[in-house]
Motif scaffolding. Sequence first.
Motif, short mmCIF file in Angstrom:
data_model
loop_
_atom_site.label_atom_id
_atom_site.label_comp_id
_atom_site.label_asym_id
_atom_site.label_seq_id
_atom_site.Cartn_x
_atom_site.Cartn_y
_atom_site.Cartn_z
N ARG A 135 0.83 -1.21 0.00
CA ARG A 135 0.00 0.00 0.00
C ARG A 135 0.87 1.26 0.00
O ARG A 135 0.61 2.20 -0.76
N ARG A 136 1.90 1.29 0.86
CA ARG A 136 2.75 2.48 0.93
C ARG A 136 3.46 2.72 -0.40
O ARG A 136 3.50 3.84 -0.91
N GLU A 139 0.95 3.71 -3.18
CA GLU A 139 0.48 5.09 -3.02
C GLU A 139 1.57 6.08 -3.42
O GLU A 139 1.28 7.13 -4.02
N SER A 266 -7.30 6.81 -6.70
CA SER A 266 -6.64 6.46 -5.43
C SER A 266 -6.50 4.95 -5.33
O SER A 266 -7.21 4.18 -6.01
N LEU A 267 -5.58 4.52 -4.49
CA LEU A 267 -5.38 3.08 -4.31
C LEU A 267 -6.63 2.43 -3.73
O LEU A 267 -6.99 1.31 -4.12
#
Length: 562
Positions: A135-136, A139, A266-267
């Motif tokens: 995720r990090r 993003e 967005s993710l």
Amino acid sequence: MDEVSLKSRAIVFAMCAGAVAFILALVATSGGGVDITNVSRALIPAVVCAAMCWASAERSISATAAAIDAAIARLARAAHGDLSSEIPAEIAVNVPQLATAMHSLFHQLNANLDSVHRLAMFDSVTGLANRTNFRRSCERMLVESPIGPGGRGGGALFFIDLDRFKAVNDTMGHACGDMLLGMVGNRLRAVADGVTMPPGSPPPLIGRLAGDEFTIFFSALSDPSEAARIGRGVLFALAEPFDLSGTEVTIGASIGIALRPQHGESLTDLMRAADAAMYHAKAGGRGRAEHFTEQLAAQIAERAALESDLREALDRNEFTLVFQPQVGAEDGRIVAAEALLRWRHPRDGLRLPGSFLERAEETGLIVEIGEWVVHTVAETIARWGRMGIEQRLAVNVSPRQLDHATFFRRLREAMRAANAPAHLLELEISETLAMHCSSEVLDAVAALRADGATIAIDDFGTGYSNLARLRSLPIDRIKLDRSLIEHIADDADARSIAHAVIGLIHGLGCEAVGEGIESHAQAEILRIIGCDVIQGYAVASPMDEDAFISWSQGEVRWASAG
């Protein structure tokens, strides 16, 4: 404090050296006697020796103290996170053992930090990025790749769920399951490495989210045809057999594909879209790769709205029960009523369970709805008991509720709290669920039955019953599924099957109940072939409580054609 200690030692050393020089000089000049002259002469070399020793030690102490100060400063920087800077050279020159110890310390700390980082950011089984890392990183890639004119700089997110992995894990063990996941990770790397990305774009990001769920994100890839080609490549790679310790295993996968910016920027939006597409692929037969579509978007919005409406319905007490009579096939005598859930929707009117129960199951709201049903049924039975109504009230148990023995305990408690006669309660459990419920659930059901409640198997004939288990279950009635009854009026084979099933039910010592009766002809045939109780629109439609009470008191009568 160390410097003071070193100075103390240097002073003692200088005084000892002076004392030795004094004694030697005194012995050399005394000539057999000691007087003031000899002592005076002996003091001169003693003082000179002590002074020279002190001067030499002082220079050494000064250099060592400076090296120690440098070491303290370097350790202070390390305490604030600086583990990469060089150790000052004067430490190695003046205190080599300290320099060696510091080198070893920093090396070990760096190794430990690398290990902690790997554990925190990478999956230990596959070596891929874990959920947090994925995720990090994803993003960050989205931020660093803004959408340009014409949709340039998009991206494609693949949500991959393995098919039949659970079967491998259950039959071959978790060690083989982990080995398989590692092989899957390697094949995903091979597929991703074979994709040609635009110059300067970051490499594909692969992650394992949890269990058998994987993701791949390609930045600067927004062509649906290219995304579909990659999806086919992943399917092909994962459909090839895996060799697990000499055993050949075939799994496969279902893939959902979301494109940026078409399906979100967005993710969170991309993950939601890819996840929905993946479930659509599974529903379509598995082993498929599906793009997110506007139709899926509409379904997601509809499910979200339905969930919100269901929560409001609970708050506003919009649910109600209606009652459909069950009568004896021979004499038309009413023996029970099935409580059916309805939703008084403020906009859509009365909604049937088929329009909302599946979503309630998915979201877990079925538990709260079940609580409402439990208390309402208990209150209704208590009310009927006070009115002298002796017909049983049957209530369906959902799959989610059947998973928990606490549901049946709460029902038992609610019945006792409402002072409701237990013999007026009937629980209906589907055939499939009855075959798989736990011993704890069976014990809780048996406790209710011991209080006087009746237990029925619903939808019999649609599952795969173990007759030995069926005989051991605490049941009193078995309801034939409507699919066994639908064609009995015009199909001899259907009549034969229904007749055989009714004989089986009687052989188990249970009553046979036919539901979904749509015509008098069906009711008559069921009576002839031995069905005990019938239920359906040909007998009576579901009705509210007042109408049912009137019906049960004989203002409206059912009569068999026989």
